[in-house]
Structures are given as structure tokens and as C-alpha cells.
Design a protein around this motif. Structure first.
Motif, PDB file in Angstrom:
ATOM      1  N   ASP A 208       0.866  -1.180   0.000  1.00 25.67           N
ATOM      2  CA  ASP A 208       0.000   0.000   0.000  1.00 25.67           C
ATOM      3  C   ASP A 208       0.905   1.234   0.000  1.00 25.67           C
ATOM      4  O   ASP A 208       1.631   1.484   0.958  1.00 25.67           O
ATOM      5  CB  ASP A 208      -0.906  -0.039   1.242  1.00 25.67           C
ATOM      6  CG  ASP A 208      -1.888   1.123   1.288  1.00 25.67           C
ATOM      7  OD1 ASP A 208      -1.574   2.206   0.750  1.00 25.67           O
ATOM      8  OD2 ASP A 208      -2.964   0.963   1.891  1.00 25.67           O
ATOM      9  N   THR A 232      -7.899   8.749  -2.608  1.00 24.10           N
ATOM     10  CA  THR A 232      -8.659   9.733  -1.821  1.00 24.10           C
ATOM     11  C   THR A 232      -7.729  10.700  -1.080  1.00 24.10           C
ATOM     12  O   THR A 232      -8.143  11.793  -0.723  1.00 24.10           O
ATOM     13  CB  THR A 232      -9.495   8.956  -0.768  1.00 24.10           C
ATOM     14  OG1 THR A 232     -10.067   7.799  -1.387  1.00 24.10           O
ATOM     15  CG2 THR A 232     -10.570   9.804  -0.156  1.00 24.10           C
ATOM     16  N   LYS A 233      -6.488  10.285  -0.864  1.00 27.23           N
ATOM     17  CA  LYS A 233      -5.575  11.013   0.020  1.00 27.23           C
ATOM     18  C   LYS A 233      -4.654  11.958  -0.764  1.00 27.23           C
ATOM     19  O   LYS A 233      -5.124  12.815  -1.461  1.00 27.23           O
ATOM     20  CB  LYS A 233      -4.789   9.993   0.850  1.00 27.23           C
ATOM     21  CG  LYS A 233      -5.676   8.935   1.501  1.00 27.23           C
ATOM     22  CD  LYS A 233      -6.489   9.558   2.608  1.00 27.23           C
ATOM     23  CE  LYS A 233      -7.736   8.812   3.002  1.00 27.23           C
ATOM     24  NZ  LYS A 233      -7.773   7.393   2.871  1.00 27.23           N
TER      25      LYS A 233
END
Ligand SMILES: Cc1ncc(COP(=O)(O)O)c(C=O)c1O
Length: 432
Positions: A208, A232-233
């Protein structure tokens, strides 16, 4: 490096701005900004062509079956999403990329594609709370069991791998403790485990890369098989859209596409467009600025008498600082330790949880630049208490994951560094 129309080489920083305006199914080069399409289904020229499209929709990029691609239906593939995927293939250096609705959709999708009943996963003990929840609450229901270990201790990892192991899973830097795992070392363990195994039985190293983004770290170059992201980050960068991404080898392309088709976790074209147009094109400048501020804030926290410990890969005191220097580099090879900081307050153990809550509540109520909220990688600096919030699912196992009850996770934004320090200082004074 990326290649322009005349074959000249351009840096990946430039590629983030321009992307690939042409793909095999569509040509966008007349647009300055890539088009955003809004059609869930696509007109088919003939029954035969439609049937061919269905047969080949998950064809490996570059294979003869992929030569005449068409769009059929959004859940199978879509032009704007396709552009985002082709950008990620290039940025991470993979043979295939598939976008999902969120980071969790990407992570669950890839684990579903790789594991069957009876298989095992070995995972780093400290991972994002919902990924941990997926591994302890949902995968066991499908007969897939997960063993947790400290991947900073390679010998321990090696003893846990069995003939049923299909995935070695980790985050580096880990959420929220910022532990850094040696990817080359993990890849070597996986290579040893795979000697003599059939393709079906192979262990895959899944990483990740959400905290680092491809700008700060490219795990495939260090031997990982698959990279997953929450877009999303840091990649989206403004906190307005969710998305996820899986980048891996060509041979897993079909399996991952089939999982997305049948479980349905597709990213909306509008979200993909925002991530592509606003997120990727501003990624390098945002990350550079946020890393400058993160360095200052981490150094300030380290020298603050109220702080017991600070973990930021850019600090010399970080236990894996030298490894981080090798592993976390931007496209130009400069050290790129990211924008996330983990810290704990000090002082007597008695009352520590209350003092930490008071500190956070002071920030929540009085600070202008530091907002109490989960998530990360936005223009605004965010702070949260992982043990009580994003990682609360660990419950009484929090300490085995290296998490203290007084843990704090700071995600640096784009504000003026001195303003962030001034807000942190006021909160420190409030608990003095
Ligand atoms: C490291 C990491 N991976 C995955 C996720 C899940 O991403 P999403 O919220 O997009 O599903 C998160 C979310 O915070 C995360 O921090």
C-alpha cells in the motif's frame, strides 16, 4: 521518464501534467483538459463487435486481444477512468492498472483476486484500521486467514510463510506509526518462497503506497509485485473525491478486472476526472511544499518538551531513516519522506490519555490551521488520534501494533509552516 510525440524523453513530473492524451480505445489529443464522459453505456457497431468487446474487455494491455478495444459499459471500462489507469501504469512502472471506487475497494479487490479458500496472508502488524478489519473480520469468513508480524524483522516474516501463503502485505511508511519496511528485503523473501512454485501458488508482495504516492516511492522498482493506493488522500490532494488504484503485472490484469466487474467497486468518472485533472497535475508541487513543512514541524515536535516521541522518516532519529533515504525518493532521486508525522505526548503515564485528549480538543476548538479530522493529504492540515479513531478496530491489540493510546497522526497541509507551528504551540501550552 516518459516519451513525447517525437520520441523525446520527458520527466515524470512533466508527465503528471500532460498524461497520455491517446489510448488504444480513444483519442483525446484535441483537448487541453481531458474530456469527462457521462455515459454509462456505449453504442455497439454490431453484435459481433459487442461480443468481441465482452470476450476481450480484460485482455492484457499490449496483447493481440487488446488491439481492438471498445467501451461497452462503465463497470467494465470507461474513457476517463482509462486515462487515470494509463497514467498510473507509467508512474508506478507496472504492466497493468485498474482503478476502484476507494482505497478499500482496491485492497479488497486485489486480495479477492489473489486468494482462495484455505489460502493465507502474512501482513505487517501495523496497517490502516479498515484494512486490518478486512483481514480479521471478513477474509476469515471466506476461509482466508491472516498472520500478523513485524515486517521490519525479515527472519520472522520468513518463518510465517507456508505453501498456502499467497500474499505478503504491508504499508510503508505504515499508517499511522510511519514504520518503514525494507521492500527489497521483503521481495527477496518472496523470491525464495516462490522458487519451484507454480504461477497459481506464488506469493505476491502487495504494498500500500498511499502515504508516499508514486511521487515519493515506487515499490515495483524495489521488487514488489503489486501496488495499491487510496487515491482519496495525497493523490487527489483536495479532499473532494474518493478513489483507489491497483498497479501490477500484466498476468494479473484479467483477474483484477474480473473482480472489479463482478464486485462492482468502480470509481465514478467524475471522481477519476478530478483526480486526474486536479490531483495528479498538482501532485509534485503539493508534495514538495508539504514535505518542506513536514520537515519543519517534525523537527519542532522533536524539540518540544511535552513530546515523548516523533516518527517522521525525514528525521535522523527515525529508526529506519537510512532505509527511508534509499527507498523514498522523488522522480529526480531526492529524498522524499512524505507529509505524515506520528507523535505521542510525554509526561507521567497517569493522566496521559486525558492530556492527549485535551491537546486534541484544544486544536479542535481553537486552532485555525490544524483541523481534527481523519483522512490525509489535503490542502488543510489534519490531526487525529489513531488508537481512538482510524485504528480503533485494533482495540486491546493496539499496543501489539505499536500504537499508544496517546498516539497522534498529523497530515501536513499547504498552510504557512509558522502558522501550523503557532497552533501546535498554543495547544502544547494549554496542557502545560
Ligand atoms: C494507508 C491507507 N490505505 C487505504 C486506505 C483506504 O482508503 P479509502 O478511504 O480511499 O477507502 C486508507 C484510508 O485512510 C489509508 O490510510
Amino acid at each position: 521518464m516518459s516519451e513525447g510525440n517525437d520520441g523525446r524523453k520527458y520527466s515524470l513530473e512533466t508527465f503528471l501534467i500532460h498524461g497520455n492524451p491517446i489510448d488504444a480505445a480513444w483519442e483525446y489529443s484535441h483537448h487541453v483538459i481531458p474530456p469527462l464522459t457521462a455515459s454509462t453505456t456505449f453504442r455497439l457497431d454490431s453484435t459481433g463487435r459487442g461480443a468481441e468487446g465482452f470476450r476481450n474487455f480484460a485482455a492484457v494491455p499490449g496483447s493481440p486481444e487488446s488491439e481492438r478495444p471498445i467501451y461497452i459499459y462503465d463497470r467494465l471500462g470507461e474513457p476517463t477512468v482509462g486515462l487515470l489507469e494509463s497514467s498510473f501504469m507509467q508512474l508506478e512502472g507496472g504492466g497493468s492498472a485498474t482503478a476502484f471506487a476507494s482505497g478499500m475497494a482496491a485492497i479488497s479487490g486485489v486480495l479477492l483476486a489473489l486468494c482462495r479458500q484455505g489460502d493465507e496472508i502474512v501482513a505487517h502488524r501495523t496497517i490502516y484500521g479498515c484494512t486490518y478489519s478486512l483481514m480479521i473480520n471478513w477474509l476469515p469468513r471466506l476461509g482466508v486467514n491472516v498472520k500478523f508480524t513485524d515486517c521490519r524483522q525479515p527472519a520472522q516474516v520468513e518463518t510465517l510463510i507456508t505453501p498456502r501463503t499467497r500474499v505478503l502485505y504491508l504499508e510503508t511508511p505504515a499508517n499511522p506509526t510511519l514504520e518503514v519496511v525494507d521492500l527489497a528485503e521483503m521481495a527477496a523473501i518472496v523470491a525464495r518462497a516462490n522458487a519451484g512454485r507454480s504461477e497459481e501458488d506464488r506469493v505476491r508482495l502487495v504494498v500500500d503506497n498511499t502515504f508516499a504516492t508514486p511521487y515519493c516511492q515506487r515499490p515495483l522498482a524495489h521488487g514488489a509485485d503489486i501496488v495499491v493506493h487510496s487515491l482519496t488522500k495525497n493523490v487527489m490532494g483536495f479532499g473532494t473525491d474518493m478513489g483507489g488504484m491497483v498497479v501490477g503485472p500484466k498476468e494479473l490484469h484479467a483477474a483484477i478486472r474480473l473482480v472489479r466487474k463482478d464486485f462492482g467497486g468502480v470509481v465514478a468518472p467524475r471522481a477519476a476526472w478530478n483526480i486526474l485533472v486536479y490531483g495528479l497535475s498538482s501532485l509534485a508541487v503539493r508534495m514538495d511544499r508539504q514535505m518542506d513543512t513536514a520537515r519543519k514541524v517534525a523537527a519542532w515536535l522533536e524539540n518540544n518538551p511535552h513530546v515523548a516521541c516523533v516518527y517522521y522518516p525525514g528525521l535522523k532519529s527515525h529508526p529506519q531513516h537510512e532505509l527511508a533515504r534509499r527507498q523514498m525518493v522523488d522522480f529526480k532521486g531526492r529524498f522524499a519522506p512524505g507529509l505524515m508525522i506520528y507523535f505521542e505526548l510525554g509526561g507521567p503515564a497517569q493522566g496521559l490519555a486525558e492530556r492527549s485528549a485535551k491537546f486534541m480538543d484544544h486544536l479542535a476548538n481553537k486552532a485555525y490551521t490544524v483541523t481534527l479530522a481523519v483522512s490525509l493529504g489535503q490542502a488543510k492540515t489534519l490531526v487525529e488520534a489513531p488508537a481512538l479513531m482510524t485504528h480503533s478496530v485494533y482495540g486491546d491489540k493496539a499496543s501489539t501494533a505499536g500504537l499508544s493510546i496517546s498516539s497522534m497522526r498529523l497530515a501536513i497541509g499547504l498552510e504557512d509552516a509558522d502558522d501550523i507551528l503557532s497552533d501546535l504551540d498554543a495547544a502544547m501550552k494549554a496542557i502545560a
